[in-house]
Design a protein around this motif. Structure first.
Motif, PDB file in Angstrom:
ATOM      1  N   SER A 119       0.834  -1.196   0.000  1.00  0.00           N
ATOM      2  CA  SER A 119       0.000   0.000   0.000  1.00  0.00           C
ATOM      3  C   SER A 119       0.873   1.251   0.000  1.00  0.00           C
ATOM      4  CB  SER A 119      -0.908   0.011   1.233  1.00  0.00           C
ATOM      5  OG  SER A 119      -1.674   1.201   1.299  1.00  0.00           O
ATOM      6  N   SER A 120       0.307   2.337  -0.505  1.00  0.00           N
ATOM      7  CA  SER A 120       0.965   3.638  -0.377  1.00  0.00           C
ATOM      8  C   SER A 120       0.644   4.281   0.967  1.00  0.00           C
ATOM      9  CB  SER A 120       0.513   4.571  -1.506  1.00  0.00           C
ATOM     10  OG  SER A 120      -0.901   4.737  -1.488  1.00  0.00           O
ATOM     11  N   TYR A 121      -0.264   3.653   1.728  1.00  0.00           N
ATOM     12  CA  TYR A 121      -0.603   4.102   3.079  1.00  0.00           C
ATOM     13  C   TYR A 121       0.000   3.128   4.092  1.00  0.00           C
ATOM     14  CZ  TYR A 121      -4.065   6.980   0.668  1.00  0.00           C
ATOM     15  OH  TYR A 121      -4.676   7.884  -0.163  1.00  0.00           O
ATOM     16  N   SER A 122       0.213   3.638   5.297  1.00  0.00           N
ATOM     17  CA  SER A 122       0.857   2.831   6.325  1.00  0.00           C
ATOM     18  C   SER A 122       0.009   1.617   6.694  1.00  0.00           C
ATOM     19  CB  SER A 122       1.111   3.682   7.567  1.00  0.00           C
ATOM     20  OG  SER A 122       1.799   2.938   8.556  1.00  0.00           O
ATOM     21  N   LEU A 123       0.680   0.522   7.025  1.00  0.00           N
ATOM     22  CA  LEU A 123       0.061  -0.699   7.514  1.00  0.00           C
ATOM     23  C   LEU A 123       0.424  -0.888   8.976  1.00  0.00           C
ATOM     24  CD1 LEU A 123       1.196  -2.966   4.553  1.00  0.00           C
ATOM     25  CD2 LEU A 123      -1.136  -2.135   4.883  1.00  0.00           C
ATOM     26  N   SER A 124      -0.472  -1.508   9.729  1.00  0.00           N
ATOM     27  CA  SER A 124      -0.110  -1.871  11.095  1.00  0.00           C
ATOM     28  C   SER A 124       0.796  -3.095  11.072  1.00  0.00           C
ATOM     29  CB  SER A 124      -1.358  -2.184  11.920  1.00  0.00           C
ATOM     30  OG  SER A 124      -1.861  -3.476  11.570  1.00  0.00           O
ATOM     31  N   SER A 125       1.520  -3.315  12.155  1.00  0.00           N
ATOM     32  CA  SER A 125       2.226  -4.586  12.294  1.00  0.00           C
ATOM     33  C   SER A 125       1.193  -5.688  12.547  1.00  0.00           C
ATOM     34  CB  SER A 125       3.237  -4.512  13.433  1.00  0.00           C
ATOM     35  OG  SER A 125       4.369  -3.766  13.038  1.00  0.00           O
ATOM     36  N   PRO A 126       1.512  -6.928  12.154  1.00  0.00           N
ATOM     37  CA  PRO A 126       0.509  -8.005  12.197  1.00  0.00           C
ATOM     38  C   PRO A 126       0.526  -8.780  13.504  1.00  0.00           C
ATOM     39  CG  PRO A 126       2.444  -8.769  11.058  1.00  0.00           C
ATOM     40  CD  PRO A 126       2.742  -7.351  11.481  1.00  0.00           C
ATOM     41  N   ALA A 127      -0.426  -9.709  13.614  1.00  0.00           N
ATOM     42  CA  ALA A 127      -0.469 -10.682  14.710  1.00  0.00           C
ATOM     43  C   ALA A 127      -0.863 -12.033  14.139  1.00  0.00           C
ATOM     44  CB  ALA A 127      -1.470 -10.258  15.779  1.00  0.00           C
ATOM     45  N   TRP A 128      -0.167 -13.077  14.574  1.00  0.00           N
ATOM     46  CA  TRP A 128      -0.537 -14.445  14.192  1.00  0.00           C
ATOM     47  C   TRP A 128      -1.678 -14.925  15.067  1.00  0.00           C
ATOM     48  CZ3 TRP A 128       1.622 -16.797  10.014  1.00  0.00           C
ATOM     49  CH2 TRP A 128       2.834 -16.286   9.543  1.00  0.00           C
ATOM     50  N   GLY A 129      -2.572 -15.741  14.483  1.00  0.00           N
ATOM     51  CA  GLY A 129      -3.633 -16.358  15.272  1.00  0.00           C
ATOM     52  C   GLY A 129      -3.071 -17.393  16.224  1.00  0.00           C
ATOM     53  N   PRO A 130      -3.823 -17.764  17.258  1.00  0.00           N
ATOM     54  CA  PRO A 130      -3.328 -18.748  18.235  1.00  0.00           C
ATOM     55  C   PRO A 130      -2.891 -20.065  17.613  1.00  0.00           C
ATOM     56  CG  PRO A 130      -5.318 -17.678  19.047  1.00  0.00           C
ATOM     57  CD  PRO A 130      -5.147 -17.238  17.623  1.00  0.00           C
TER      58      PRO A 130
END
Length: 598
Positions: free
Chosen positions: A93-104
């Protein structure tokens, strides 16, 4: 089992500014890492390679200072299999992304993105879960204005509650966290002025930071009971990562700088036990800040049993190390780049055998890497050429991040070569061998050869490969953008003569440079007969010719060092939903064929 795995992924920190390093997040199995980066094009990165001193580098002096990440950067979310480098680009994206989280269960990867509608340019905020090539949009809502959090949002991860039913997602437009029920997509609770939420290992409790003027208040709360269960824990400086839960879910660990003292400000580890409800200081984790230094950030990553602890404190004006403690005992200090460069956001793998981190920060421009703890082997995470080019530039900047004590024609020789205090030549060689390898890896990229010349020459010089520098010297002179850079490249050629014992040839070049009326020099060219011609007309008043002359009089030569061993091939990874969607990092590339100088 899930509780112990999740505890591995949580880190805490404090920061004296709002910018911090985004995390590199391990999957519960330890086979994958996921991270967000913001990188420009290969051409843009290499065009700003720091070969000349900053005040003389056209690309550096014309960089956009108002935007720390610079213009033209693209945000990407990657999932990389650590055993073989196979990678999946999850989002771009040209817009910022959040850092991710893995599911349990490790099968899904949740993140926040901003989407622009091509029909009317309207913007929407989306909460997405990626399952390899498949994805699910959990929540979407329109945005009334363009988000402006940029690299601040990159440092904030989505939180995935261990029972699997709730996501905690950061807002792209202001400091806020929204708790969303996965089954319905409905908002359970909105936490305004909040950042960095973490769930307890069993998922029944949560902790987050809430703004309180110029500081942030750590809050502990019951997930199911609502706002009335919020309990203040402590006030800290600007946080950069969530508070960390112990594996039994009964205590929180967090870092904060102490009050200034005669010894300087120190970062301390604190513990808050639910049964006592009183924060207690555990220990100091690093030497105090020196006079004039600022604490830029501090980070903690702990093992499943809480015994293994990895700390990083970032100071302005000095390189960083990773401090390894077992309980209350300091065990080791890890220097992935032999003490060069800024390290942040360490993250211990679930198996406890590897450590991921960011390099070149603090901030969203920092780059991901991992290190194996048994043999300290370094592995930059390189899913595309844009990250390779960014690493090439970051390594050169790390070679000498501060202001040099002497003025030189280029950033070479480094201060340590001129007798100043600094890292050993072996440290420079380790860094340069990695930089050279990454530059060779760009051979198949359709980037202009001229943009790779400066990195080739820079890293060859640091490895004392003067023949290698000679092979590209003719091309290097063509990269000069102005008269002063042309003259400085002639000075660099004199440095090479000094390093190879050709003192008389070097003195002739230096005599030529020193006797020019430099206020009017515009261009220097070889005349074809072993001499040089000068055209005039550009103002310049720098003193590096005299400094280089002094170096020649003192017969200063680079010191010898050791070379970095090539890492062994890793084993194959176990199957994952992401395995069928990955693209290869890239086959080994051949060395660049450098034509001889005519």
């Amino acid at each position: 089992m899930i509780a112990s795995l999740l505890t591995n992924l949580v880190m805490v920190g404090v920061l004296m500014s709002e910018v911090s390093d985004p995390p590199v997040v391990w999957s519960p199995s330890g086979d994958w890492v996921a991270f967000v980066v913001a990188t420009p094009s290969v051409e843009h990165s290499l065009a700003r390679f720091p070969f000349f001193p900053p005040e003389n580098d056209w690309a550096e002096s014309n960089a956009t200072r108002s935007d720390p990440l610079g213009s033209g950067r693209t945000y990407r979310l990657w999932a990389v299999r650590v055993t073989d480098g196979q990678a999946l680009k999850v989002a771009e994206s040209s817009y910022s992304l959040s850092s991710p989280a893995w599911g349990p269960d490790g099968r899904g990867l949740a993140f926040v993105q901003v989407v622009e509608d091509d029909r009317d340019d309207s913007l929407s905020w989306e909460v997405v879960i990626s399952y390899g090539e498949d994805r699910e949009v959990v929540r979407r809502r329109p945005l009334l204005r363009r988000p402006d959090r940029g690299e601040v949002l990159m440092a904030e991860s989505v939180g995935w509650e261990p029972r699997g039913g709730v996501l905690a997602v950061p807002d792209p437009d202001h400091a806020a966290v929204e708790l969303i029920e996965l089954k319905t997509g409905e908002t359970l609770r909105q936490l305004d002025d909040a950042r960095f939420l973490s769930f307890s290992p069993l998922g029944s409790r949560m902790a987050f930071f809430r703004s309180r003027g110029d500081r942030w208040e750590l809050i502990e709360s019951d997930l199911d009971l609502g706002p009335e269960s919020d309990r203040p824990v402590d006030l800290v400086a600007q946080p950069c990562q969530p508070a960390s839960w112990t594996s039994d879910g009964q205590s929180l660990l967090y870092l904060k700088p102490g009050n200034p003292s005669a010894e300087g400000r120190q970062v301390r580890l604190f513990s808050y036990r639910m049964s006592e409800r009183v924060p207690r200081e555990v220990k100091e984790i690093e030497s105090p800040a020196l006079p004039g230094e600022q604490i830029l950030g501090s980070y903690l990553s702990i093992g499943a049993d809480g015994l293994d602890q990895f700390f990083v404190v970032q100071f302005s004006g000095r390189s960083t190390a990773i401090a390894y403690h077992q309980g209350s005992h300091p065990i080791d200090r890890i220097h992935p780049f032999s003490g060069l460069g800024m390290i942040g956001a360490p993250s211990l793998s679930p198996r406890g055998d590897q450590l991921a981190f960011r390099f070149g920060g603090p901030g969203g421009g920092s780059l991901p890497a991992r290190i194996t703890l048994k043999d300290k082997r370094l592995h930059p995470l390189l899913p595309d050429d844009e990250l390779r080019a960014a690493w090439i530039v970051a390594l050169a900047e790390a070679a000498e991040p501060g202001t040099p004590p002497r003025e030189r024609p280029t950033r070479l020789p480094l201060a340590a070569e001129l007798g100043e205090v600094g890292p050993s030549q072996a440290s420079y060689k380790r860094l340069a061998e990695l930089g050279s390898r990454l530059t060779r890896d760009l051979e198949t990229n359709p980037v202009s050869r001229s943009l790779r010349v400066r990195p080739i020459a820079f890293y060859a010089y640091l490895q004392q490969d003067y023949d290698g520098v000679d092979r590209v010297l003719h091309e290097l002179t063509r990269t000069a953008m102005n008269a002063d850079q042309a003259l400085r490249l002639l000075g660099f050629q004199a440095q090479l003569c000094l390093a190879r014992g050709k003192d008389q040839e070097a003195r002739e070049m230096l005599e030529f440079i020193r006797h020019q009326h430099r206020d009017e020099i515009a261009r220097i060219e070889e005349d074809g007969n072993g001499g040089y011609t000068v055209s005039r007309g550009v103002l310049n008043r720098v003193s590096w010719p005299d400094e280089l002359w002094k170096a020649s009089e003192q017969q200063v030569e680079p010191r010898s060092g050791t070379r970095l061993e090539t890492p062994a091939e890793p084993p194959q990874a176990a199957p994952s939903p992401f395995d069928n969607a990955v693209t290869p990092e890239g086959a080994p590339r051949s060395l660049i064929e450098i034509p001889p100088r005519p």
